[in-house]
Design an enzyme around this catalytic site. Structure first.
Site, mmCIF file in Angstrom:
data_model
loop_
_atom_site.group_PDB
_atom_site.id
_atom_site.type_symbol
_atom_site.label_atom_id
_atom_site.label_comp_id
_atom_site.label_asym_id
_atom_site.label_seq_id
_atom_site.Cartn_x
_atom_site.Cartn_y
_atom_site.Cartn_z
ATOM 1 N N ALA A 1 1.785 3.532 7.951
ATOM 2 C CA ALA A 1 1.224 4.596 8.632
ATOM 3 C C ALA A 1 -0.532 4.393 7.721
ATOM 4 C CB ALA A 1 1.891 5.561 8.675
ATOM 5 N N SER B 1 -1.437 5.946 2.791
ATOM 6 C CA SER B 1 -1.389 5.001 3.800
ATOM 7 C C SER B 1 0.657 4.808 3.225
ATOM 8 C CB SER B 1 -1.785 3.703 3.378
ATOM 9 O OG SER B 1 -0.921 3.020 4.209
ATOM 10 N N ASP B 2 1.688 5.104 4.154
ATOM 11 C CA ASP B 2 3.319 4.023 4.281
ATOM 12 C C ASP B 2 4.040 3.454 4.676
ATOM 13 O OD1 ASP B 2 5.364 6.001 2.124
ATOM 14 O OD2 ASP B 2 6.086 6.236 4.002
ATOM 15 N N GLN B 3 4.388 2.553 4.183
ATOM 16 C CA GLN B 3 5.372 1.904 5.217
ATOM 17 C C GLN B 3 7.144 2.094 5.114
ATOM 18 O OE1 GLN B 3 6.056 -2.151 4.097
ATOM 19 N NE2 GLN B 3 4.515 -2.795 6.109
ATOM 20 N N LYS C 1 -0.479 12.017 1.315
ATOM 21 C CA LYS C 1 -0.863 11.404 0.140
ATOM 22 C C LYS C 1 -2.224 11.345 0.115
ATOM 23 C CE LYS C 1 3.069 8.028 0.163
ATOM 24 N NZ LYS C 1 3.067 6.036 0.243
#
Length: 198
Positions: free
Chosen positions: A111, A74-76, A58
């Site tokens: 992250a 960011s990613d979850q 991203k």
């Protein structure tokens, strides 16, 4: 939108309202731009690997279009015994997720990556948040979902709202990570990228 440090624009590579609200806490001017990234897990990809890959992808995607900017991605992914649980999208999937998580510990892998193409800066980090769910009745799950409709949240649990009532314990060294953006790690990387926070 400029930072007060090296005057590079800051971009949040996300359309998540949760991440937008969290980043506002740092009181830095920024804009949010949607990344064009396929979030489909790869075969055999662990939740940790998925979250880390997507956060960096991203940030890199938006940074390629805005090379002078400092870009945050960011990613979850919710991790239930090694299986990734993403955003449910529907009521039925949310019921299924919460039923499976009832009485169990789930690790929310959050992250974050910061990228600036102009300076060659690239860092990423991961905040793992261990969440222990209470044993939930079907009636509690239905009542919660009717009240919160958390269909855009990984694992269907919105801890900053009524979702906190679903939980027994949260273990994390970066308290905002569970909401979607670990601000301690984000601030550290922004400073390393040359952005002045204070």
């Amino acid at each position: 939108m400029q930072t007060s440090g090296d005057s590079r624009p800051i971009i949040l590579g996300s359309t998540s309202r949760y991440r937008h609200e969290l980043l506002q806490r740092l009181r830095l001017p920024f804009e949010a731009i949607a990344p064009a990234v396929d979030e489909t897990p790869r075969p055999g990809e662990t939740p940790l690997a998925l979250a880390t890959r997507l956060a960096l992808a991203k940030a890199q995607d938006v940074a390629q279009r805005h090379p002078q900017a400092v870009v945050i991605g960011s990613d979850q992914v919710a991790d239930l015994d090694g299986e990734p649980l993403g955003k449910p999208g529907t009521h039925e999937r949310a019921v299924a997720q919460l039923t499976r998580m009832s009485g169990r510990t789930v690790v929310f892998q959050t992250a974050v990556a910061v990228v600036c193409h102009a300076t060659g800066f690239e860092q990423q980090d991961l905040a793992a948040v261990r969440v222990r769910f209470r044993t939930l009745t079907p009636a509690e799950i239905e009542a919660y979902l009717r009240a919160e409709t958390p269909y855009d949240c990984a694992g269907s649990a919105r801890s900053e709202g009524l979702g906190i009532a679903l939980l027994d314990a949260i273990d994390s060294d970066d308290p905002t990570a569970l909401v979607g953006l670990p601000l301690i790690r984000t601030a550290r990387m922004l400073r390393a990228a040359g952005c002045s926070l204070l």
